[in-house]
Write a protein that holds these residues in place. Structure first.
Motif, PDB file in Angstrom:
ATOM      1  N   ARG A  16     -74.500  28.508 -32.663  1.00 61.01           N
ATOM      2  CA  ARG A  16     -73.146  28.031 -32.904  1.00 61.01           C
ATOM      3  C   ARG A  16     -72.548  28.866 -34.027  1.00 61.01           C
ATOM      4  N   VAL A  37     -70.641  29.492 -37.395  1.00 56.46           N
ATOM      5  CA  VAL A  37     -70.453  28.789 -38.658  1.00 56.46           C
ATOM      6  C   VAL A  37     -69.542  29.653 -39.512  1.00 56.46           C
ATOM      7  N   THR A  96     -68.159  31.082 -42.729  1.00 56.57           N
ATOM      8  CA  THR A  96     -68.669  31.220 -44.089  1.00 56.57           C
ATOM      9  C   THR A  96     -67.581  31.656 -45.056  1.00 56.57           C
TER      10      THR A  96
END
Length: 133
Positions: free
Chosen positions: A23, A25, A27
């Protein structure tokens, strides 16, 4: 042992299966702002022109072979010959072409418009960490 029991034995086989998921993410984020400005400049360049003066000089001299092209100072001399049928064939230098090359220079100015872009980079928080409101 009975014939039925000896005839068939069933062994269950078991296999494990793995499943991989991924998945995205977030940042961090970056905001890039471009601005464009117009700069007026005057372009300067020196242009060179070469001209040739051609002077044809009659010679009328008998020669035994074709003379070579030669340089006399800034003049290029190109011999022109023809065969003339007499009782015997002779090579006659009919004329020479004296070619003088002249270089001239002139400065020119040309207004021109060019665009310049500047980029401002700003780091912002990821959406998940951004404060509410």
């Amino acid at each position: 042992m009975t014939d039925e029991a000896a005839a068939e034995t069933v062994l269950p086989l078991v296999e494990e299966a793995l499943r991989v998921e991924k998945r995205a993410v977030e940042t961090g984020r970056v905001r890039v702002t471009l601005s464009t400005e117009t700069v007026e400049e005057v372009l300067r360049e020196t242009l060179r022109t070469r001209t040739a003066e051609v002077e044809r000089r009659p010679v009328g001299q008998t020669v035994t072979e074709v003379p070579k092209v030669r340089q006399d100072g800034d003049v290029l001399i190109i011999p022109v010959v023809e065969e003339v049928l007499v009782v015997e064939k002779r090579l006659v230098l009919r004329e020479e072409i004296h070619l003088r090359l002249t270089d001239t220079e002139r400065s020119v100015e040309q207004p021109a418009t060019r665009r310049v872009q500047h980029a401002a980079v700003e780091r912002v928080q990821p959406a998940a960490e951004a404060p509410e409101g």
